[in-house]
Motif scaffolding. Structure first.
Motif, PDB file in Angstrom:
ATOM      1  N   UNK A   2      -0.441  -0.861 -15.228  1.00  0.00           N
ATOM      2  CA  UNK A   2       0.321  -1.946 -15.752  1.00  0.00           C
ATOM      3  C   UNK A   2      -0.514  -2.820 -16.680  1.00  0.00           C
ATOM      4  N   UNK A   3      -1.791  -3.057 -16.540  1.00  0.00           N
ATOM      5  CA  UNK A   3      -2.553  -3.887 -17.411  1.00  0.00           C
ATOM      6  C   UNK A   3      -2.897  -3.132 -18.614  1.00  0.00           C
ATOM      7  N   UNK A   4      -2.877  -1.895 -18.448  1.00  0.00           N
ATOM      8  CA  UNK A   4      -3.028  -0.823 -19.827  1.00  0.00           C
ATOM      9  C   UNK A   4      -1.846  -0.600 -20.621  1.00  0.00           C
ATOM     10  N   UNK A   5      -0.808  -0.686 -20.046  1.00  0.00           N
ATOM     11  CA  UNK A   5       0.602  -0.368 -20.518  1.00  0.00           C
ATOM     12  C   UNK A   5       0.646   1.087 -20.600  1.00  0.00           C
ATOM     13  N   UNK A   6       0.035   1.633 -19.666  1.00  0.00           N
ATOM     14  CA  UNK A   6       0.224   3.290 -19.770  1.00  0.00           C
ATOM     15  C   UNK A   6       1.626   3.450 -19.242  1.00  0.00           C
ATOM     16  N   UNK A   7       2.036   4.467 -19.772  1.00  0.00           N
ATOM     17  CA  UNK A   7       3.536   5.071 -19.363  1.00  0.00           C
ATOM     18  C   UNK A   7       3.232   6.634 -18.703  1.00  0.00           C
ATOM     19  N   UNK A   8       2.174   6.924 -18.659  1.00  0.00           N
ATOM     20  CA  UNK A   8       2.046   8.324 -18.253  1.00  0.00           C
ATOM     21  C   UNK A   8       0.848   8.264 -17.051  1.00  0.00           C
ATOM     22  N   UNK A   9       0.990   9.690 -16.366  1.00  0.00           N
ATOM     23  CA  UNK A   9       0.159   9.658 -15.092  1.00  0.00           C
ATOM     24  C   UNK A   9       0.747   9.331 -13.850  1.00  0.00           C
ATOM     25  N   UNK A  10       0.533   9.959 -12.748  1.00  0.00           N
ATOM     26  CA  UNK A  10       0.990   9.504 -11.395  1.00  0.00           C
ATOM     27  C   UNK A  10      -0.133   9.544 -10.452  1.00  0.00           C
ATOM     28  N   UNK A  11       0.217   9.071  -9.315  1.00  0.00           N
ATOM     29  CA  UNK A  11      -0.718   8.811  -8.507  1.00  0.00           C
ATOM     30  C   UNK A  11      -0.150   9.051  -6.941  1.00  0.00           C
ATOM     31  N   UNK A  12      -0.685   9.870  -6.052  1.00  0.00           N
ATOM     32  CA  UNK A  12      -0.032  10.060  -4.713  1.00  0.00           C
ATOM     33  C   UNK A  12      -1.148   9.882  -3.770  1.00  0.00           C
ATOM     34  N   UNK A  13      -1.449   8.860  -3.086  1.00  0.00           N
ATOM     35  CA  UNK A  13      -2.173   8.322  -1.902  1.00  0.00           C
ATOM     36  C   UNK A  13      -1.944   9.136  -0.677  1.00  0.00           C
ATOM     37  N   UNK A  14      -1.174  10.201  -0.704  1.00  0.00           N
ATOM     38  CA  UNK A  14      -0.882  11.192   0.324  1.00  0.00           C
ATOM     39  C   UNK A  14      -0.746  10.393   1.693  1.00  0.00           C
ATOM     40  N   UNK A  15       0.097   9.228   1.664  1.00  0.00           N
ATOM     41  CA  UNK A  15       0.663   8.197   2.728  1.00  0.00           C
ATOM     42  C   UNK A  15       1.897   7.858   2.444  1.00  0.00           C
ATOM     43  N   UNK A  16       2.684   7.776   3.380  1.00  0.00           N
ATOM     44  CA  UNK A  16       3.981   6.977   3.426  1.00  0.00           C
ATOM     45  C   UNK A  16       3.960   5.748   3.936  1.00  0.00           C
ATOM     46  N   UNK A  17       4.780   4.901   3.479  1.00  0.00           N
ATOM     47  CA  UNK A  17       4.926   3.449   4.168  1.00  0.00           C
ATOM     48  C   UNK A  17       6.565   3.382   4.422  1.00  0.00           C
ATOM     49  N   UNK A  18       6.510   2.942   5.749  1.00  0.00           N
ATOM     50  CA  UNK A  18       7.955   2.455   6.318  1.00  0.00           C
ATOM     51  C   UNK A  18       7.806   1.034   6.713  1.00  0.00           C
ATOM     52  N   UNK A  19       8.947   0.439   6.335  1.00  0.00           N
ATOM     53  CA  UNK A  19       8.938  -0.990   6.871  1.00  0.00           C
ATOM     54  C   UNK A  19      10.311  -1.228   7.391  1.00  0.00           C
ATOM     55  N   UNK A  20      10.051  -2.011   8.472  1.00  0.00           N
ATOM     56  CA  UNK A  20      11.225  -2.233   9.452  1.00  0.00           C
ATOM     57  C   UNK A  20      11.146  -3.742   9.892  1.00  0.00           C
ATOM     58  N   UNK A  21      12.185  -4.750   9.608  1.00  0.00           N
ATOM     59  CA  UNK A  21      12.109  -6.028   9.938  1.00  0.00           C
ATOM     60  C   UNK A  21      13.424  -6.507  11.028  1.00  0.00           C
ATOM     61  N   UNK A  22      13.284  -7.005  12.028  1.00  0.00           N
ATOM     62  CA  UNK A  22      14.157  -7.322  12.713  1.00  0.00           C
ATOM     63  C   UNK A  22      14.083  -8.676  13.809  1.00  0.00           C
ATOM     64  N   UNK A  23      15.192  -9.247  14.248  1.00  0.00           N
ATOM     65  CA  UNK A  23      15.000 -10.209  15.375  1.00  0.00           C
ATOM     66  C   UNK A  23      15.082  -9.702  16.525  1.00  0.00           C
ATOM     67  N   UNK A  24      13.908  -9.949  17.490  1.00  0.00           N
ATOM     68  CA  UNK A  24      13.935  -9.419  18.680  1.00  0.00           C
ATOM     69  C   UNK A  24      14.162 -10.131  19.656  1.00  0.00           C
ATOM     70  N   UNK A  25      15.350  -9.881  20.572  1.00  0.00           N
ATOM     71  CA  UNK A  25      15.835 -10.826  21.591  1.00  0.00           C
ATOM     72  C   UNK A  25      14.812 -10.647  22.819  1.00  0.00           C
ATOM     73  N   UNK A  26      14.367 -11.800  23.632  1.00  0.00           N
ATOM     74  CA  UNK A  26      13.742 -11.821  24.738  1.00  0.00           C
ATOM     75  C   UNK A  26      14.077 -10.826  25.826  1.00  0.00           C
ATOM     76  N   UNK A  27      13.292 -10.069  26.321  1.00  0.00           N
ATOM     77  CA  UNK A  27      13.569  -9.340  27.401  1.00  0.00           C
ATOM     78  C   UNK A  27      14.158  -7.730  26.992  1.00  0.00           C
ATOM     79  N   UNK A  28      14.323  -7.678  25.581  1.00  0.00           N
ATOM     80  CA  UNK A  28      14.529  -6.261  24.832  1.00  0.00           C
ATOM     81  C   UNK A  28      13.501  -5.450  24.856  1.00  0.00           C
ATOM     82  N   UNK A  29      13.623  -4.123  24.783  1.00  0.00           N
ATOM     83  CA  UNK A  29      12.350  -3.111  24.173  1.00  0.00           C
ATOM     84  C   UNK A  29      13.155  -2.307  22.925  1.00  0.00           C
TER      85      UNK A  29
END
Length: 198
Positions: A79-106
């Motif tokens: 982004x700093x160099x304004x480059x529009x080419x190239x790609x990068x794969x760090x060989x990892x996946x990121x999954x995100x999950x958000x929720x409001x957990x209720x007391x006493x539940x698993x």
């Protein structure tokens, strides 16, 4: 902003060809400084200012745990160099999950490890500071979820650092079950990083 700082492999001074692995801010600070140097160099060539790119982690948006997010080195330099080419794969996946957990539940979810050479890291953040209480548990493939989990990380009871983290350097192939035991109502976010899929 946060940067990598756990189990960082670096050249061992004076050894000629050996490495060491350490954790802490002393390892993350050089990563940020080096990234900024690359960003500035790319931006100077373009005649602009460096552009920082971060990946949101933990609760959505700014939070007290990750600030504005995780530093994305490749994307920041591109982004700093304004480059529009190239790609990068760090060989990892990121999954995100958000929720409001209720007391006493698993709450549970399953993730399949697709590459056992990539570490599996699960981080639970409880942004209900000072009032929420939850524990992170992980069962290995083939393990009965009604038995004791293989990995357990209890949230800090002081609530100063309300998080749990499980790191599995060499995960077994198969389906892991990730659980959150909620003791008192809690706003939970899970970040799951590795070579995985739901």
């Amino acid at each position: 902003m946060v940067a990598p700082g756990e189990n960082i492999q670096a050249a061992l001074a004076g050894s000629g060809n050996r490495y060491f692995s350490r954790s802490g801010t002393s390892l993350s600070a050089p990563a940020v400084a080096g990234t900024y140097a690359l960003m500035k160099s790319a931006a100077i060539k373009r005649g602009t200012i460096p552009q920082l790119v971060v990946g949101d982690m933990g609760p959505s948006g700014f939070d007290v745990f990750y600030g504005n997010g995780n530093l994305l080195v490749y994307d920041s330099v591109k982004e700093s160099g304004g480059y529009s080419f190239g790609s990068f794969d760090d060989n990892r996946d990121l999954y995100k999950l958000e929720f409001m957990g209720q007391s006493g539940y698993r709450y549970t979810l399953q993730m399949q490890v697709t590459d056992t050479s990539v570490p599996l890291n699960i981080t639970m953040l409880n942004s209900t500071e000072y009032t929420g209480d939850a524990d992170l548990v992980v069962w290995e493939p083939g393990q009965d979820i009604f038995q004791d989990p293989k990995f357990t990380e209890n949230e800090e009871q002081s609530r100063e650092n309300p998080y749990g983290h499980v790191s599995i350097p060499n995960p077994k192939p198969g389906i892991y079950t990730i659980g959150v035991k909620v003791r008192t109502d809690s706003h939970i976010s899970l970040d799951i990083v590795g070579k995985v899929r739901p």
